[in-house]
Design a protein around this motif. Structure first.
Motif, PDB file in Angstrom:
ATOM      1  N   ARG A  14      37.500 -43.927  -9.042  1.00 20.06           N
ATOM      2  CA  ARG A  14      38.303 -44.084  -8.881  1.00 20.06           C
ATOM      3  C   ARG A  14      38.390 -43.007  -7.653  1.00 20.06           C
ATOM      4  O   ARG A  14      39.390 -43.218  -6.571  1.00 20.06           O
ATOM      5  N   SER A  32      53.908 -47.708  -3.350  1.00 13.84           N
ATOM      6  CA  SER A  32      53.324 -47.071  -4.538  1.00 13.84           C
ATOM      7  C   SER A  32      54.529 -46.204  -5.000  1.00 13.84           C
ATOM      8  O   SER A  32      55.968 -46.061  -5.401  1.00 13.84           O
ATOM      9  N   PRO A  33      53.787 -46.515  -6.464  1.00 12.38           N
ATOM     10  CA  PRO A  33      54.649 -46.897  -7.712  1.00 12.38           C
ATOM     11  C   PRO A  33      54.883 -44.670  -7.746  1.00 12.38           C
ATOM     12  O   PRO A  33      54.364 -43.851  -7.366  1.00 12.38           O
ATOM     13  N   ARG A  34      56.189 -44.601  -8.627  1.00 16.03           N
ATOM     14  CA  ARG A  34      56.621 -43.169  -8.451  1.00 16.03           C
ATOM     15  C   ARG A  34      56.418 -42.726 -10.248  1.00 16.03           C
ATOM     16  O   ARG A  34      56.339 -41.709 -10.575  1.00 16.03           O
ATOM     17  N   GLN A  35      55.823 -43.524 -11.582  1.00 19.14           N
ATOM     18  CA  GLN A  35      55.177 -43.522 -12.331  1.00 19.14           C
ATOM     19  C   GLN A  35      53.989 -43.245 -12.504  1.00 19.14           C
ATOM     20  O   GLN A  35      53.681 -44.588 -12.167  1.00 19.14           O
ATOM     21  N   SER A  36      54.130 -42.779 -14.076  1.00 18.63           N
ATOM     22  CA  SER A  36      52.319 -42.829 -14.481  1.00 18.63           C
ATOM     23  C   SER A  36      52.422 -44.536 -14.810  1.00 18.63           C
ATOM     24  O   SER A  36      52.858 -45.490 -15.373  1.00 18.63           O
ATOM     25  N   LEU A  37      51.176 -45.883 -14.326  1.00 14.09           N
ATOM     26  CA  LEU A  37      50.520 -46.961 -15.195  1.00 14.09           C
ATOM     27  C   LEU A  37      51.032 -46.962 -16.131  1.00 14.09           C
ATOM     28  O   LEU A  37      50.923 -46.316 -17.135  1.00 14.09           O
ATOM     29  N   VAL A  38      50.625 -47.960 -16.693  1.00 13.62           N
ATOM     30  CA  VAL A  38      51.147 -48.671 -17.949  1.00 13.62           C
ATOM     31  C   VAL A  38      49.535 -49.288 -18.770  1.00 13.62           C
ATOM     32  O   VAL A  38      50.075 -50.442 -17.759  1.00 13.62           O
ATOM     33  N   SER A  39      48.716 -49.146 -19.601  1.00 14.15           N
ATOM     34  CA  SER A  39      48.063 -49.285 -19.242  1.00 14.15           C
ATOM     35  C   SER A  39      48.007 -50.463 -20.589  1.00 14.15           C
ATOM     36  O   SER A  39      49.084 -50.419 -22.109  1.00 14.15           O
TER      37      SER A  39
END
Length: 245
Positions: A14, A32-39
């Motif tokens: 990565r 771009s995302p502002r929060q963590s990605l969700v799995s």
């Protein structure tokens, strides 16, 4: 590029990919995302079911962008620009071919203009060129397109920023959630290292994986130059994909 079939699965690095937020590439600021990605631990049936493709679903000229948009009779004009052939193989990390997978492409015309209502570049549209095509890989993973070499175009990322000539490429994976998207550049283009999007890639090998190479042996005399662009779907030698971050 060399492959060692005895090597085990190589996890994706990565750190090889650029950051989602790259201020010099201004579009990434809004995207771009502002929060963590969700799995997602429990994928749905739609994400797991693979698409099926049949040659009957493809038209006779779907992979020939010189012919697939011409309106009227065969006597109508051909697209304007340098005629080229784009070909290559789609393989996995061990050089095993990926057969019967859908490869799609879209691009600007020879003047650098997309056939899109929001493209306001001054270059004219070509009435005989649509800029999109698709094909299926064969048993050995080979694909082929005939098209026009796209032109560079200005974009409002900076005062005088230009995108290198490029073609967008989509490869459909084994399920609907595994579509991979990338773009190819042309060997020797001086705009490649000046492009703010390319500059987000810190690894030169990542840029090299996006570069189509001139292949005179596959070129057609008095017709079209050929460029080879192999696509590696995963592993140590994978092509850089925009759809992975």
């Amino acid at each position: 590029m060399s492959f060692d079939p005895s090597r085990r699965f190589v996890e994706r690095n990565r750190r090889w990919h650029p950051p989602a937020f790259a201020p010099d590439y201004k579009t990434s600021v809004a995207r771009s995302p502002r929060q963590s990605l969700v799995s997602l631990q429990h994928p749905t049936a739609t994400e797991l079911r693979g698409p099926t493709f049949s040659r009957a679903d493809l038209g006779p000229h779907d992979n020939d962008l010189l012919l697939n948009y011409r309106e009227g009779t065969p006597q109508d004009g051909l697209p304007i620009g340098e005629r080229i052939i784009i070909f290559g193989r789609v393989v996995d990390q061990f050089a095993k071919p990926v057969p019967h997978t859908l490869v799609e492409m879209w691009q600007a015309n020879a003047g650098g203009r997309y056939r899109h209502k929001k493209d306001q570049y001054l270059a004219p549209l070509d009435p005989n060129f649509g800029g999109v095509g698709r094909t299926l890989t064969d048993e050995q993973g080979w694909y082929r397109f005939r098209t026009i070499r796209p032109g560079p175009y200005p974009w409002p990322n900076g005062v005088n920023h230009w995108r290198p000539a490029h073609i967008h490429v989509s490869i459909m994976g084994p399920s609907l959630s595994t579509r991979l998207i990338t773009q190819l550049y042309f060997e020797g283009d001086p705009l490649i290292p000046r492009c703010p999007i390319v500059q987000t890639l810190n690894d030169r090998e990542a840029v090299e994986s996006l570069t189509a190479r001139l292949d005179l042996e596959r070129s057609r005399p008095m017709d079209a130059l050929a460029y080879r662009f192999d696509i590696v779907t995963r592993g140590e030698f994978q092509t850089f994909f925009e759809s992975q971050g």
